[in-house]
Structures are given as C-alpha cells and as structure tokens.
Design a protein around this motif. Sequence first.
Motif, PDB file in Angstrom:
ATOM      1  N   ALA A 172     -67.901  59.277   7.380  1.00 23.06           N
ATOM      2  CA  ALA A 172     -68.965  58.435   7.937  1.00 23.06           C
ATOM      3  C   ALA A 172     -68.424  57.485   8.998  1.00 23.06           C
ATOM      4  O   ALA A 172     -68.964  57.380  10.105  1.00 23.06           O
ATOM      5  N   MET A 173     -67.341  56.803   8.652  1.00 22.33           N
ATOM      6  CA  MET A 173     -66.780  55.827   9.582  1.00 22.33           C
ATOM      7  C   MET A 173     -66.167  56.508  10.809  1.00 22.33           C
ATOM      8  O   MET A 173     -66.250  55.996  11.931  1.00 22.33           O
ATOM      9  N   ARG A 174     -65.551  57.653  10.609  1.00 14.85           N
ATOM     10  CA  ARG A 174     -64.924  58.350  11.731  1.00 14.85           C
ATOM     11  C   ARG A 174     -65.973  58.789  12.755  1.00 14.85           C
ATOM     12  O   ARG A 174     -65.755  58.685  13.967  1.00 14.85           O
ATOM     13  N   ALA A 175     -67.107  59.274  12.267  1.00 14.88           N
ATOM     14  CA  ALA A 175     -68.158  59.717  13.186  1.00 14.88           C
ATOM     15  C   ALA A 175     -68.696  58.542  14.011  1.00 14.88           C
ATOM     16  O   ALA A 175     -68.903  58.667  15.225  1.00 14.88           O
ATOM     17  N   ILE A 176     -68.929  57.402  13.354  1.00 15.16           N
ATOM     18  CA  ILE A 176     -69.437  56.228  14.077  1.00 15.16           C
ATOM     19  C   ILE A 176     -68.379  55.713  15.054  1.00 15.16           C
ATOM     20  O   ILE A 176     -68.684  55.352  16.198  1.00 15.16           O
ATOM     21  N   LEU A 177     -67.125  55.686  14.600  1.00 19.35           N
ATOM     22  CA  LEU A 177     -66.046  55.195  15.463  1.00 19.35           C
ATOM     23  C   LEU A 177     -65.900  56.065  16.705  1.00 19.35           C
ATOM     24  O   LEU A 177     -65.758  55.551  17.826  1.00 19.35           O
ATOM     25  N   ARG A 178     -65.944  57.375  16.524  1.00 17.21           N
ATOM     26  CA  ARG A 178     -65.811  58.262  17.670  1.00 17.21           C
ATOM     27  C   ARG A 178     -66.954  58.066  18.667  1.00 17.21           C
ATOM     28  O   ARG A 178     -66.753  58.096  19.889  1.00 17.21           O
ATOM     29  N   TYR A 179     -68.144  57.831  18.150  1.00 20.06           N
ATOM     30  CA  TYR A 179     -69.302  57.649  19.033  1.00 20.06           C
ATOM     31  C   TYR A 179     -69.128  56.403  19.904  1.00 20.06           C
ATOM     32  O   TYR A 179     -69.475  56.417  21.098  1.00 20.06           O
ATOM     33  N   TYR A 180     -68.597  55.310  19.298  1.00 26.47           N
ATOM     34  CA  TYR A 180     -68.511  54.044  20.021  1.00 26.47           C
ATOM     35  C   TYR A 180     -67.148  53.794  20.660  1.00 26.47           C
ATOM     36  O   TYR A 180     -66.920  52.694  21.200  1.00 26.47           O
ATOM     37  N   THR A 181     -66.240  54.761  20.591  1.00 30.35           N
ATOM     38  CA  THR A 181     -64.976  54.621  21.318  1.00 30.35           C
ATOM     39  C   THR A 181     -64.775  55.742  22.329  1.00 30.35           C
ATOM     40  O   THR A 181     -63.986  55.591  23.259  1.00 30.35           O
ATOM     41  N   ILE A 194     -70.734  46.732  14.678  1.00 33.05           N
ATOM     42  CA  ILE A 194     -71.331  48.045  14.422  1.00 33.05           C
ATOM     43  C   ILE A 194     -70.756  48.684  13.162  1.00 33.05           C
ATOM     44  O   ILE A 194     -71.493  49.272  12.352  1.00 33.05           O
ATOM     45  N   LEU A 195     -69.443  48.590  12.990  1.00 36.61           N
ATOM     46  CA  LEU A 195     -68.780  49.282  11.884  1.00 36.61           C
ATOM     47  C   LEU A 195     -69.003  48.613  10.527  1.00 36.61           C
ATOM     48  O   LEU A 195     -69.167  49.306   9.510  1.00 36.61           O
ATOM     49  N   ARG A 196     -68.983  47.300  10.499  1.00 35.99           N
ATOM     50  CA  ARG A 196     -69.032  46.607   9.203  1.00 35.99           C
ATOM     51  C   ARG A 196     -70.257  46.973   8.367  1.00 35.99           C
ATOM     52  O   ARG A 196     -70.138  47.203   7.155  1.00 35.99           O
ATOM     53  N   PRO A 197     -71.459  47.057   8.941  1.00 34.14           N
ATOM     54  CA  PRO A 197     -72.626  47.386   8.098  1.00 34.14           C
ATOM     55  C   PRO A 197     -72.598  48.782   7.495  1.00 34.14           C
ATOM     56  O   PRO A 197     -73.289  49.032   6.498  1.00 34.14           O
ATOM     57  N   VAL A 198     -71.819  49.724   8.059  1.00 35.05           N
ATOM     58  CA  VAL A 198     -71.862  51.094   7.554  1.00 35.05           C
ATOM     59  C   VAL A 198     -70.731  51.409   6.585  1.00 35.05           C
ATOM     60  O   VAL A 198     -70.662  52.507   6.050  1.00 35.05           O
ATOM     61  N   ILE A 199     -69.836  50.453   6.354  1.00 35.08           N
ATOM     62  CA  ILE A 199     -68.775  50.690   5.375  1.00 35.08           C
ATOM     63  C   ILE A 199     -69.406  50.900   4.001  1.00 35.08           C
ATOM     64  O   ILE A 199     -70.208  50.091   3.535  1.00 35.08           O
ATOM     65  N   GLN A 205     -76.153  58.607   5.907  1.00 29.66           N
ATOM     66  CA  GLN A 205     -76.697  57.248   5.946  1.00 29.66           C
ATOM     67  C   GLN A 205     -76.156  56.478   7.141  1.00 29.66           C
ATOM     68  O   GLN A 205     -76.900  55.752   7.811  1.00 29.66           O
ATOM     69  N   ALA A 206     -74.864  56.618   7.419  1.00 27.24           N
ATOM     70  CA  ALA A 206     -74.269  55.913   8.557  1.00 27.24           C
ATOM     71  C   ALA A 206     -74.889  56.370   9.868  1.00 27.24           C
ATOM     72  O   ALA A 206     -75.150  55.566  10.766  1.00 27.24           O
ATOM     73  N   GLU A 207     -75.153  57.661   9.977  1.00 29.49           N
ATOM     74  CA  GLU A 207     -75.798  58.180  11.181  1.00 29.49           C
ATOM     75  C   GLU A 207     -77.217  57.644  11.310  1.00 29.49           C
ATOM     76  O   GLU A 207     -77.688  57.349  12.418  1.00 29.49           O
ATOM     77  N   ALA A 208     -77.909  57.479  10.183  1.00 29.46           N
ATOM     78  CA  ALA A 208     -79.255  56.913  10.218  1.00 29.46           C
ATOM     79  C   ALA A 208     -79.217  55.471  10.714  1.00 29.46           C
ATOM     80  O   ALA A 208     -80.086  55.047  11.501  1.00 29.46           O
ATOM     81  N   VAL A 209     -78.222  54.712  10.301  1.00 29.26           N
ATOM     82  CA  VAL A 209     -78.073  53.326  10.768  1.00 29.26           C
ATOM     83  C   VAL A 209     -77.770  53.315  12.268  1.00 29.26           C
ATOM     84  O   VAL A 209     -78.309  52.487  13.014  1.00 29.26           O
ATOM     85  N   ARG A 210     -76.913  54.221  12.714  1.00 28.93           N
ATOM     86  CA  ARG A 210     -76.577  54.277  14.141  1.00 28.93           C
ATOM     87  C   ARG A 210     -77.827  54.560  14.983  1.00 28.93           C
ATOM     88  O   ARG A 210     -78.078  53.888  15.997  1.00 28.93           O
ATOM     89  N   ARG A 211     -78.602  55.545  14.564  1.00 33.09           N
ATOM     90  CA  ARG A 211     -79.827  55.874  15.314  1.00 33.09           C
ATOM     91  C   ARG A 211     -80.809  54.712  15.281  1.00 33.09           C
ATOM     92  O   ARG A 211     -81.487  54.433  16.286  1.00 33.09           O
ATOM     93  N   PHE A 212     -80.904  54.041  14.148  1.00 36.24           N
ATOM     94  CA  PHE A 212     -81.794  52.891  14.030  1.00 36.24           C
ATOM     95  C   PHE A 212     -81.388  51.807  15.023  1.00 36.24           C
ATOM     96  O   PHE A 212     -82.234  51.226  15.721  1.00 36.24           O
ATOM     97  N   LEU A 231     -78.721  45.021   9.650  1.00 36.02           N
ATOM     98  CA  LEU A 231     -78.126  44.557   8.396  1.00 36.02           C
ATOM     99  C   LEU A 231     -79.084  44.760   7.224  1.00 36.02           C
ATOM    100  O   LEU A 231     -78.664  45.157   6.126  1.00 36.02           O
ATOM    101  N   ASN A 232     -80.362  44.494   7.446  1.00 37.34           N
ATOM    102  CA  ASN A 232     -81.349  44.695   6.381  1.00 37.34           C
ATOM    103  C   ASN A 232     -81.454  46.165   5.993  1.00 37.34           C
ATOM    104  O   ASN A 232     -81.507  46.510   4.807  1.00 37.34           O
ATOM    105  N   TYR A 233     -81.485  47.031   6.995  1.00 35.68           N
ATOM    106  CA  TYR A 233     -81.600  48.464   6.728  1.00 35.68           C
ATOM    107  C   TYR A 233     -80.345  48.991   6.035  1.00 35.68           C
ATOM    108  O   TYR A 233     -80.422  49.742   5.052  1.00 35.68           O
ATOM    109  N   ALA A 234     -79.176  48.588   6.539  1.00 36.83           N
ATOM    110  CA  ALA A 234     -77.925  49.016   5.913  1.00 36.83           C
ATOM    111  C   ALA A 234     -77.819  48.493   4.484  1.00 36.83           C
ATOM    112  O   ALA A 234     -77.326  49.188   3.594  1.00 36.83           O
TER     113      ALA A 234
END
Length: 336
Positions: A172-181, A194-199, A205-212, A231-234
Amino acid sequence: MMRKTDPYGRDIPSAIPRPDVVSPGEIVPGYNPPGIPPWLKPIPINTRNTQEVLRGYLNANEPKIARWLYSTWNAEREAIKYQELRNAIRDHEMPLEWLLQWQQDYSRFVVEVLDPEWRKAIQSAGTKMGENIEAYAGRPFGFTPTGRRIEEWIQTWSGELAVALFDSQYRAMRAILRYYTVDNPVSPDELGRILRPVIGLTPKQAEAVRRFRENLIAEGLPLKAVEHQVLNYAGYLHRFRALRIARTELSFSYNYGQLEAIRQAQEQGYFRGKVVKTWMTAEDERTCDFCGPLDGQTIGLEETFPGLTKKLPNVLAPPAHPLCRCTVGYQVLERR
C-alpha cells in the motif's frame, strides 16, 4: 518425507459446491456425509444459542485488539522523520527504517496481543462446548486448551499473519510513494501529509484515499479542507480494518476451540456415534450471499466447507472470509 497437514484444513477439498460459482438464483445442493444409514438420527451437542455466545464474545473482546492497532498505526505515523521523507523522494523507495519498524510491530502484535487472545478464545469456546458435551454424555468433561493440534494451529497462522500484515502495508505504502515521487513528485512536507494517513491501510484502501484526495483537489477545495476530509475518510477506513482484523482473528480461534473440544471428547469416547457438523449463519440481514447458502449444510467432522478467498479455499470451521460471523453446530448420529 510426508507433507505436514494444514491445521486449518485448507488442503482438504470441500464436498460442498462454492456458493459464488453456481448460477445466479441456483440453490446450492445439500450435502450429507456418504454412507449414513437411514436408521440414524442426529442428536445435537450444541444448538443455535452457540451463535449468540459467539457474537457476545466477539463484541466483548474486539475493542482491545482494535485499540492496539490504532495506537500502533499512530505511533508509526509519528515516527516518520523529515530526513526519511527526503531519502524516499531521492530513492523512490521506502527507507529501511520504516520496513524494519513495521516488521517488528506486526511481530509484536501477533506474539503479544493475538497469541494470548487466540488462547483465551480457544479456552472460552472449549469450556463452553464442554458444558454441552457433559449434558449430552451425562458425565464430566474437562477441556484441555493445550496440545499438538492447538500449537500447530497457532504457529501456522501466527507466522502467516505477521507476514501478510506487513506485506499488505508495504504494498500500500509503496504504491502511494511511487505515485508521489515518480508520477507526481511533491515536496517532503507534502509527502509526509500524504503518507501518514494511509499507514496501516490495505493497498485497495490506500488507493481509495489517494483518489479521494485527488478529487478534492480537483474540485478546488482549500488545502486545509482537503486534509481534514482526507483524515476523516482515512480514519473511517482504519476503524473498519481494525475491526475486520479483530473480528476475523477471534472468530478463527473461537470456532477452532469448539472443534478442538469435540475432537477431544470424541477421542475420549464421549459420543455413541459418528459426529457431524452443520454450518450456522447469524440469520439476520447482514448474512452475506456466500454464507447464506451454506446455512444448514452438514458434513463430517474432519471434512471442510468452502471458503471464499484464495487464502481460505476450504475451512474446517468458520470463518469462511474476513468479518464472517458464522459458527458450527455439532451433532451425533445415533440409532433411532
């Protein structure tokens, strides 16, 4: 060298057709263990009140496990340092410090939290089932919450679960990190927000937060409002995942405790005939489409029911899937 038997029964094919592969509207055909003469009748060892007892146990013990997960995910969020974020942007990869910390946290979770909770659930379920066994047999029965089968069950699942929890968080974290780096580079400060709420979330679920987040930004909302809603959604997803883990793990161990009590009683000669087991759902509006058709299906004690996931293709006892609230009724086949 003989292959070690899986204590969950995942390596034993189920004789019952999977409810999710039959044609829409088709009723899953009933199945009964072969070779049962018609002059035998089923005498219940436990009844549907077992379902109420299970739900009560889950409701009472889920919060402790969920709280531990909340606190761990919060600690992991707070542990992220600015220099680590800079390194992550430079390397397009997660720092080793994060990975080591997550491995340690999930190992501690399994050993310090789940292991004793599994054992407590097994003890509680076995003791309760023991009361039913005594009522059936008319003599005292003492459940033993230790032994080879229980230890193999716990050792097998604990090793798999620690790895699975870490792997899910890593992916989950790797996918989000790759998107934002790589795809949409951001500053270290923004990456941290960006990363802290998806830990602690799964890849889905992490991808859903990113799209949101991306949708809120596209709508032109102020950054402060975006962060608040994210933060509320996560937070909602974290609560759901913690409940999912707690309920599933307690359901595993409670149902296994019941099975182990029956096995011990059978080995000690408490039953006058063949023992069979019947799937029992919660019989309410929350019963899923997969488990609903299994309700009332009867099989032999060491046969399996179909499971819903690749990880659980077959199960000796519920759950058939995460968040499953089903249990099993046990009966003895005696002469009419």
